[in-house]
Design a protein around this motif. Structure first.
Motif, mmCIF file in Angstrom:
data_model
loop_
_atom_site.group_PDB
_atom_site.id
_atom_site.type_symbol
_atom_site.label_atom_id
_atom_site.label_comp_id
_atom_site.label_asym_id
_atom_site.label_seq_id
_atom_site.Cartn_x
_atom_site.Cartn_y
_atom_site.Cartn_z
ATOM 1 N N GLU A 1 44.245 43.755 34.023
ATOM 2 C CA GLU A 1 43.809 42.486 33.449
ATOM 3 C C GLU A 1 44.723 42.111 32.286
ATOM 4 O O GLU A 1 45.160 42.982 31.525
ATOM 5 C CB GLU A 1 42.373 42.596 32.933
ATOM 6 C CG GLU A 1 41.340 42.860 34.009
ATOM 7 C CD GLU A 1 39.948 42.965 33.416
ATOM 8 O OE1 GLU A 1 39.159 42.019 33.615
ATOM 9 O OE2 GLU A 1 39.662 43.967 32.737
ATOM 10 N N LEU A 2 44.981 40.832 32.148
ATOM 11 C CA LEU A 2 45.810 40.327 31.056
ATOM 12 C C LEU A 2 45.028 39.289 30.274
ATOM 13 O O LEU A 2 44.430 38.371 30.858
ATOM 14 C CB LEU A 2 47.105 39.717 31.605
ATOM 15 C CG LEU A 2 48.052 39.097 30.573
ATOM 16 C CD1 LEU A 2 48.533 40.140 29.573
ATOM 17 C CD2 LEU A 2 49.240 38.427 31.279
ATOM 18 N N PHE A 3 45.045 39.442 28.938
ATOM 19 C CA PHE A 3 44.306 38.535 28.062
ATOM 20 C C PHE A 3 45.244 37.940 27.010
ATOM 21 O O PHE A 3 46.201 38.586 26.572
ATOM 22 C CB PHE A 3 43.177 39.278 27.345
ATOM 23 C CG PHE A 3 42.133 39.853 28.257
ATOM 24 C CD1 PHE A 3 41.003 39.122 28.597
ATOM 25 C CD2 PHE A 3 42.291 41.127 28.797
ATOM 26 C CE1 PHE A 3 40.038 39.660 29.440
ATOM 27 C CE2 PHE A 3 41.344 41.670 29.640
ATOM 28 C CZ PHE A 3 40.208 40.933 29.962
ATOM 29 N N ALA B 1 51.471 38.909 38.977
ATOM 30 C CA ALA B 1 51.101 39.618 37.751
ATOM 31 C C ALA B 1 52.335 39.921 36.920
ATOM 32 O O ALA B 1 52.344 39.735 35.691
ATOM 33 C CB ALA B 1 50.372 40.907 38.091
ATOM 34 N N LEU B 2 53.382 40.364 37.576
ATOM 35 C CA LEU B 2 54.605 40.726 36.873
ATOM 36 C C LEU B 2 55.230 39.514 36.175
ATOM 37 O O LEU B 2 55.783 39.624 35.076
ATOM 38 C CB LEU B 2 55.591 41.343 37.859
ATOM 39 C CG LEU B 2 56.617 42.337 37.310
ATOM 40 C CD1 LEU B 2 55.928 43.454 36.533
ATOM 41 C CD2 LEU B 2 57.452 42.906 38.434
ATOM 42 N N ALA B 3 55.122 38.345 36.809
ATOM 43 C CA ALA B 3 55.655 37.125 36.197
ATOM 44 C C ALA B 3 54.940 36.817 34.886
ATOM 45 O O ALA B 3 55.559 36.392 33.903
ATOM 46 C CB ALA B 3 55.512 35.954 37.160
ATOM 47 N N TRP C 1 44.377 41.440 38.574
ATOM 48 C CA TRP C 1 45.047 41.762 39.834
ATOM 49 C C TRP C 1 44.756 43.197 40.248
ATOM 50 O O TRP C 1 44.627 44.094 39.398
ATOM 51 C CB TRP C 1 46.558 41.610 39.686
ATOM 52 C CG TRP C 1 47.009 40.246 39.273
ATOM 53 C CD1 TRP C 1 47.338 39.206 40.096
ATOM 54 C CD2 TRP C 1 47.174 39.754 37.938
ATOM 55 N NE1 TRP C 1 47.707 38.102 39.371
ATOM 56 C CE2 TRP C 1 47.617 38.405 38.037
ATOM 57 C CE3 TRP C 1 47.006 40.319 36.675
ATOM 58 C CZ2 TRP C 1 47.883 37.631 36.922
ATOM 59 C CZ3 TRP C 1 47.266 39.545 35.555
ATOM 60 C CH2 TRP C 1 47.695 38.205 35.686
ATOM 61 N N LYS C 2 44.671 43.417 41.544
ATOM 62 C CA LYS C 2 44.603 44.775 42.068
ATOM 63 C C LYS C 2 45.920 45.478 41.755
ATOM 64 O O LYS C 2 46.988 44.881 41.847
ATOM 65 C CB LYS C 2 44.351 44.765 43.574
ATOM 66 C CG LYS C 2 42.915 44.461 43.959
ATOM 67 C CD LYS C 2 42.009 45.614 43.562
ATOM 68 C CE LYS C 2 40.567 45.402 44.045
ATOM 69 N NZ LYS C 2 39.699 46.531 43.628
ATOM 70 N N VAL D 1 52.039 51.997 37.061
ATOM 71 C CA VAL D 1 51.096 50.959 37.492
ATOM 72 C C VAL D 1 51.883 49.915 38.278
ATOM 73 O O VAL D 1 52.774 49.258 37.735
ATOM 74 C CB VAL D 1 50.404 50.309 36.276
ATOM 75 C CG1 VAL D 1 49.417 49.244 36.739
ATOM 76 C CG2 VAL D 1 49.698 51.373 35.435
ATOM 77 N N ARG D 2 51.559 49.781 39.565
ATOM 78 C CA ARG D 2 52.262 48.841 40.442
ATOM 79 C C ARG D 2 51.431 47.571 40.583
ATOM 80 O O ARG D 2 50.236 47.635 40.883
ATOM 81 C CB ARG D 2 52.490 49.476 41.819
ATOM 82 C CG ARG D 2 53.271 50.785 41.768
ATOM 83 C CD ARG D 2 53.330 51.435 43.147
ATOM 84 N NE ARG D 2 54.049 52.705 43.136
ATOM 85 C CZ ARG D 2 54.186 53.492 44.200
ATOM 86 N NH1 ARG D 2 53.645 53.134 45.364
ATOM 87 N NH2 ARG D 2 54.851 54.627 44.106
#
Length: 257
Positions: free
Chosen positions: A149-151, A239-241, A160-161, A233-234
């Motif tokens: 999770e990103l906050f 998500a990476l963007a 994201w999974k 963590v993949r």
């Protein structure tokens, strides 16, 4: 020979006056020296490739922070506590500029998370010759639900999974931080790699490196949501963007939820 003052009384001998002034000057110089010098050449540098067994461990490994991060402008000594002994040093660059999250502070000192082993290592820095900034981001990794999770300012930017460490090579729990952001097109599996200040608890080395845990992508989407990695963590491309925009030093909380 004694001097006489305007009232006719004897004054302090001239030589004594000079001696007294010399003592006062010496005391003044010593008093202005805030800290005794430290020989940095004798200290081990805190990096992903080093182990500093004497580093104090994080006592609140799942707590948040204020978002304060610091950057040492030059190589700086690390202390086990305010005005305590130096046990290591930290340089201004790691994978790019070194930005470290502050987990505690007191007058003239800040306590930061470190990139060296063992996991959860911390150290105290003198609050001088440090650049300060604030990261309003927070990255959370849940190893049981296999999710990232990103906050930003406590508001979710996405969930994201994620592929996490396998049972024999787990992703280490606790709070760590975003140590670097690398783009290496020679890495076919994931050219974008975001190293963390954490290490595999079971692998001393991996892929020719020191076993540093990182967040990165993966070409096979079946790994997302699986406990399959060597500790990293993949995450999917989307998500990476988002994660590439996160400033260095940002707190990463890894738990077993």
């Amino acid at each position: 020979m004694r001097r006489r003052d305007e009232r006719g009384g004897s004054s302090i001998p001239a030589l004594a006056v000079l001696v007294l002034l010399g003592v006062v000057a010496t005391v003044g110089i010593l008093g202005n020296e805030k800290h005794p010098p430290v020989d940095l050449t004798t200290l081990t540098a805190s990096t992903t490739a080093t182990t500093i067994a004497t580093a104090p461990l994080d006592g609140e490994p799942y707590a948040g922070t204020t978002g304060l991060v610091v950057h040492p402008r030059t190589e700086a000594a690390l202390y086990s506590g305010p005005d305590a002994d130096a046990f290591g040093k930290i340089g201004p660059t790691q994978f790019g500029p070194t930005w470290l999250p502050v987990v505690e502070q007191t007058d003239g000192w800040v306590r930061v998370l470190l990139p060296s082993k063992p996991n959860r290592s911390t150290g105290w820095l003198r609050d001088e010759d440090l650049d300060r900034a604030t990261s309003s981001y927070l990255i959370r990794v849940h190893t049981s639900s296999r999710k990232l999770e990103l906050f930003l300012n406590n508001k979710s930017l996405g969930s994201w999974k994620a592929g996490v460490g396998a049972q024999k090579t787990p992703t280490p729990p606790g709070r760590t931080f975003l140590l670097g952001s690398i783009i290496d097109h020679k890495r076919s599996a994931s050219p974008i790699v975001l190293p963390l200040g954490a290490h595999s608890p079971t692998l001393d080395t991996f892929g020719g490196g020191p076993g540093t845990v990182a967040i990165h992508g993966w070409p096979d989407p079946q790994v997302f949501g699986a406990a399959i990695s060597a500790g990293c963590v993949r995450v999917p491309r989307t998500a990476l963007a988002h994660l590439q925009k996160v400033p260095l030093g940002t707190l990463v909380l890894i738990d077993s939820k």
